[in-house]
Design a protein around this motif. Structure first.
Motif, short mmCIF file in Angstrom:
data_model
loop_
_atom_site.label_atom_id
_atom_site.label_comp_id
_atom_site.label_asym_id
_atom_site.label_seq_id
_atom_site.Cartn_x
_atom_site.Cartn_y
_atom_site.Cartn_z
N CYS A 1 -0.85 6.00 -6.66
CA CYS A 1 -1.77 6.65 -5.75
C CYS A 1 -1.73 8.17 -5.88
N GLY B 1 17.36 1.24 -3.60
CA GLY B 1 17.33 1.94 -2.32
C GLY B 1 17.09 3.44 -2.46
N THR C 1 0.88 -1.16 0.00
CA THR C 1 0.00 0.00 0.00
C THR C 1 0.92 1.21 0.00
N SER C 2 0.36 2.37 -0.05
CA SER C 2 1.27 3.52 -0.16
C SER C 2 1.97 3.82 1.15
N ALA C 3 1.57 3.20 2.23
CA ALA C 3 2.30 3.42 3.47
C ALA C 3 2.99 2.17 3.95
N ASP C 4 2.35 1.04 3.71
CA ASP C 4 2.80 -0.16 4.40
C ASP C 4 2.89 -1.33 3.44
N SER C 5 3.15 -2.50 3.99
CA SER C 5 3.06 -3.72 3.21
C SER C 5 2.76 -4.87 4.14
N PHE C 6 2.23 -5.94 3.60
CA PHE C 6 1.98 -7.14 4.40
C PHE C 6 1.94 -8.32 3.44
N HIS D 1 -4.74 2.37 -5.58
CA HIS D 1 -4.41 1.66 -4.34
C HIS D 1 -5.19 0.35 -4.31
#
Lengths: 471, 471, 471, 471
Positions: C379, C366, C19-24, C393
């Motif tokens: 997004c 990086g 997602t634009s903030a996180d991942s799982f 998203h």
């Protein structure tokens, strides 16, 4: 209303006369040790000095020298005689040296000790800053007395923990107290403790050569201290004078602090303008003569400093003359002390004789204007440190400290040709245009066509006045 | 390849779910204390919590509390039980407190002591920073062990000389050492010595009331320390986290240091956003509850901080919860210690319960987006301090720390309605929209429609991971 | 309250979901063309796609393409079919192209014309900006109607006098009018007239090769136009979106304008990030494929852009796909038009297929985080241009535009392997890690393990919503 | 070598003489219309003027006047006679006016026309800028000839579309061409087209009063044009002189452009320093006399300009004297033209007589130093525009343009006491310290104790030299 015929002592005729704003071709008439008139004047019976083709500038003011400075059981190589003689040959007629408080001792006793070192020995006029190592209540109480004695500036160090460094509260107190009596605080800006840590680490890791000197004193630790100095000055509502800025980041910090309302005066030195950290790549002790604090920086830093000079962001170019011989002699600790440990190299380099010529060279290269030359070499430091209007310019009424430069001359700087008491110059081989030919000090001819006429004792102590610029 | 039917423990259905970037209306399915799925899920036999009309946000992470903190022979008013209970009522499910080294003592013993204070008493999950008072060689050697114990951050103070303050070389060492083991250093940025001097001067001049608190801790002495912190971090090639920034000038300094290559994380607190130095104009001890360090600043400062929050320049909003009662009681030093001397007022204010609601209020006022809310209240501090991806967001796999906010609620903050152990809040009377209604901690329901179900001991120690963000 | 069993159409299982903030790591369940749930979900009878080891990202949104664009009596090489097919292979599921007003003609007729070009031919979803050449009263009157038709953005040019350029007053009017209806103005920032003068001068002096392309479009003339755009936006109290920023100075200008209160959204393109002006040193027409406007800049510029991306200063990375063949063919003007005059080279390069892979490569190197990748590739542009929350998203409720990347893949970009209609790519030979493997568009599988399943007409027109972000 | 007795024509004795860097008390000896000597000189038989207690400053140089300027079928109220008479009473001995090209016509014919207006009528020395309305190839070809005629500066307008405005390519050409011949381009920086749009909109909305004047010419549209001017100058590698900066944002923009390498000279005017936009709140036509372009700004803007003056960021303070009577008379369009439409008020205000006294007042208020006074009132504009070293200072060799100020005088400015040809002054009622008492022009006494001795025709055309400052 009419006045009796002006009885000039002598007239310098036909020079290109530089003031800090302008220039003109004409005469300088001197009477009673002062500039009496400028322009087309009638010499009458006065001696006439033919200066056609020469440039007349005010005698240089070097606000930062360390003559006869105690260090490691000895002193720096130049004393007040050799130092001021070198100054004279370099067109500098006034120097301000640092009387240095011993930890726990009084300021006045330091002043007395420095008078003893200088009196009767100087060939240029001289004055003293008071270098503080311990701004105790007693020291604070002496500041007014110092000012009355003509010592209207204190210097504190943010570097050199354990020896010279003052803590921030002491700096704040000194700023406040000085401001109350119209004295100016100057600060050496480097973060002493952080540098000490970097040095310890370098040594621990076995990095012992001079190449580590700049690495352990990085520009950000200078700029940090600049910011801190400005913050403390703002908190004290006092001006502050920052000595020997060396880095682009420091200048940028000064700029921002000024925009934020701090009153910051700034100085740099020829070594930071003409040299770079590449000197530290020399093998072994060959790099040691270039160990100065702050260290030489990159060419980009130097370029930024040049731009700052041109833009009027500096008030002075000083030499920070602090001469140590290559080899230790009795009473003269030398650069070789750092043979196995770069941090033991005594920091400093000679420069009192090359300062003004290197600024003149900058005019020739188009880096600064003649007006800026006068300001940085003479007028700016004179104004910052209460020597103006006696020193620093050639207007009527000023001391007749006159320097004639022969602009056609062109030669490389060599240690051999210089007059200080160490056998090297960091500027060896650098070609400069223009040579100091004649120098008068308060109307007395000290140098004539390159020949020394002045003698030790011709230089006098100058009691400086209190700060006059508005805050 | 197919999996057995997802056996969810419960499903929060129909909430507006906020992530740090986006939001959607849907379900949150929880299994084994973790978020199992989001969206339209089949509950099966799982309990269903009807959350239509409510907003689901990740449990708050407060990275800055001082519970059961020793001070003046006593402690702060809140211990880990009252403190974490208050946190819970305020939607915060994880706090990071400060284990504090005694001067000369070991870090591990401090950690042990703090575990003893917290273990079995908490209603929210907790972790520890290690507050350093003496970064000795021994302390340095313990840093790796600390990290293994889940303490992956040190805190040092540039303020409070003589008690908490570290010298710049110690800070530099701590930055370097921490970086080696993947720990983060956080710094309290105020120039301790300069402030001490201003305080001494104020007292000497008979200025003894709380109005002198902000005057003796001016913003430039915070911004100075910010610049210093960034310079030391750059010299150490390490990141740094700056706690409780309060002033526009500090934020501007952070901005410039970042542009100059420093890796700086920044935190501010609700008191600097919603309150101002005008509180110090209250007569006598009425101002003492507002004495925090750094002090409350001007409205313009607050405005600049709000803009910085909106622009993503802060990584966290923390409470700096540090509660002292108005009146001293046995073992509980109070604000009245400063009756005759503002500098003796114990600094700090309660805030762990109001932090998240005040950030939610900022969303309602249009000052920050919902994404920013999640970031500042939970996700940012979780990422900075090694709690992510367990804490700080609601993605599948994260701990099921879920907070339901009733957005239609509207009430004034009053001390009476709060759950901490002091009888005041600096935000008394401030109206906020939205109320924390339900809270789950790792899937356990701790608060249900405002009624407390959790118990001391439900909160667990969280061993934090080492720094993962790139430098 | 309980719902019937979720009847998912299919479940993507076990991917690393960004997602634009996180991942799982977890599942994506799709129903009715939308994301239904995320996490551990029960697939029931739904098809299961094993995505273990793959990365699931939202379908890319490319806000800047020029398909089937009229030029010099022909068009660009890619039409909506070849263009969107290439997009799909590059993981981009939505493109926004530019319907372009003919001078003096109505906007609605242009929209109609572009619908005719695109309808039934697209393999990705598509929308339109309206490119303005003449913001007449009539055009102004059509803006509300356009918005109702889903065209909620206008583009004006500060470059290309005589053809596309608008005068500042027209820009101001367009900004104001668009803001009234919730549409966004985007601007091409280069000073057209000054560039035309530099070009005329170059030609007059016989400098005719492509090496003159960057010399006649210097960065200061881009930064100037950026500043102008921001000033006009401020005067109109409207936001503004700046396309394809290429220079460090432009970004710095954006930064300052934002600090001064302007609401500026900014875009850059892969060519400005990965390539440099050194390409123009190629002999003869070999440099022509790299002629884009603004031109490629220095490596330092690219570095500054990368830093800006990492810091969140850009809202989107777009391709500015505008493909001209090396050799002119009937109806397809080519780069060889500039054989004797660099200013006649049609400006532009293909990039719709390489955009998202090059951004993913930046994650591998990086340079940016995965969160930033999602923001810049999908997004951010979706939010800027009213496609959010349908596009950009993977939260529940969004269109099931899903891209699976195989992160273990590693290959060099070659024109041969790409799917656009010209035979070159400016990125020839650049190695990227990761390959687009599968793509779903609104739940329909378009690409399966690299094999095309989608057909022209599968892509639909997306009516964009009006601006929702606050000013 | 010795010279015959200096035969001075007269000696001004005992004044405080101001140079742009320093000051001293002494004599000024004049011979052959030039300063012959400064300091203590022997007057011999020369006339002696007792100036004890007075301040001697160089005659002012006003680089920006509009005398006898065609407008709306008539002209401005002051012609070269009344204008230069007023200048003289205000201590200004040299003005530079604008010969203005008619669209499509030659520059030389404009110069001829302006010579016809001025020759034989002036009481102060005068020179001409060439105001460009159409920088055609023909105009470009005339620039070298103009320079030979002593017109070494062009002025172009970024404002006033349709009448005076030049397009950016014309500005770029003019900058380049001028630089080739050593001439300087000055620019009026306001975005003409955007302003026209704001004006049209205001009128369309029925906002017709003078309060709309500043609203339709906001500071960002000045700052934008400043940035554009600097970018064009950089692209042309030429210096540029920006007339009448009025806003803080403009000055800040100049600062940044200089840091970016642009060579920008800057001017402001007394109206922007002493007045503010509050004047536009006056009812009806009472505000019209204050309508100047750019408009008066806020007090904060004025404060920023003062700070910039003190810091040396401006090179000149000019009057922009452009006088229109309150009531239209035959051949003299008046401010009442804007009765129903603020945009028809002829822009401009008188100021040639008050300029130098208002700068002197700034010295008295402590806003600028005496050195800065000389620089801004005389030396700076003289250097910028090729009048130096003849004009602008009092060094030997300069024209004997000498002004004696009686510093004890104190009076309010009133239109009644002024000598220009309109019946108002925007500075009505403002008290200034110091009065111009005596004025010499090239050694000829023009004003004696406030009584006019000079006559039309005493002022001569000054052929200005080409640019000498380095770039």
């Amino acid at each position: 209303m009419n006045r009796p015929a002006a009885a000039y002592d002598f007239v310098v005729r036909g020079a290109t006369v530089l003031t800090s704003a302008d220039s003109f071709v004409g005469d300088i008439a001197v009477a009673d040790g002062r500039v009496a008139a400028l322009g087309a004047v009638e010499a009458g019976t006065a001696e006439i000095v033919d200066a056609r083709g020469l440039v007349a500038v005010p005698g240089g003011v070097d606000a930062h020298t360390h003559f006869d400075m105690p260090f490691a059981g000895g002193t720096t190589a130049d004393d007040f005689e050799t130092g001021t003689r070198a100054a004279l040959f370099g067109g500098t007629t006034t120097i301000i040296d640092f009387a240095t408080q011993r930890r726990g001792a009084s300021l006045l006793s330091a002043l007395e000790a420095w008078h003893a070192k200088a009196d009767g020995r100087c060939l240029a006029d001289y004055a003293f800053h008071m270098a503080i190592t311990d701004f105790s209540a007693r020291a604070s109480a002496e500041v007014e007395r110092l000012a009355r004695e003509g010592v209207t500036s204190l210097k504190l160090y943010l570097a050199y923990p354990g020896t010279l460094m003052s803590e921030d509260d002491a700096v704040l107190r000194a700023l406040r107290r000085s401001n109350e009596v119209g004295a100016l605080v100057s600060l050496h800006c480097e973060n002493g403790r952080a540098i000490a840590e970097l040095v310890r680490r370098a040594l621990r890791e076995g990095r012992r050569g001079c190449a580590n000197h700049p690495l352990t004193r990085p520009p950000e630790l200078e700029a940090e201290a600049v910011r801190r100095a400005a913050a403390l000055a703002r908190a004290a509502r006092a001006p502050v004078y920052l000595v020997h800025l060396s880095a682009a980041e420091s200048l940028e910090t000064v700029r921002r602090c000024r925009q934020g309302g701090a009153f910051v005066l700034a100085e740099t030195c020829p070594q930071y303008l003409y040299l770079s950290a590449r000197e530290y790549e020399r093998p072994g002790l060959a790099a040691a003569p270039f160990v100065v604090c702050p260290p030489l920086r990159s060419r980009e830093d130097a370029q930024a400093l040049w731009a700052g000079l041109a833009a009027g962001e500096f008030q002075a170019v000083a030499s920070d003359h602090c001469s140590f011989p290559a080899r230790t002699r009795p009473g003269r600790p030398g650069k070789d002390r750092g043979r196995r440990d770069f941090s033991r190299v005594p920091g400093g380099a000679p420069g009192v004789e090359t300062r003004l010529p290197l600024l003149w060279e900058a005019v020739q290269r188009g880096d600064i204007s003649t007006g800026r030359f006068v300001e940085l070499a003479a007028c700016g430091p004179a104004k910052a440190f209460g020597l103006y209007p006696r020193k620093g310019h050639l207007n009527p009424g000023a001391d007749a400290d006159i320097v004639l430069i022969d602009p056609r001359h062109r030669a490389a700087i060599t240690a051999r040709a210089l007059h200080h008491a160490v056998d090297y110059t960091p500027f060896e081989g650098l070609t400069v245009h223009g040579a100091v030919r004649d120098v008068w000090l308060r109307g007395k001819r000290m140098l004539s066509q390159g020949r020394l006429l002045g003698r030790p004792g011709d230089g006098r102590y100058i009691s400086r006045s209190r700060r006059q610029f508005c805050l």
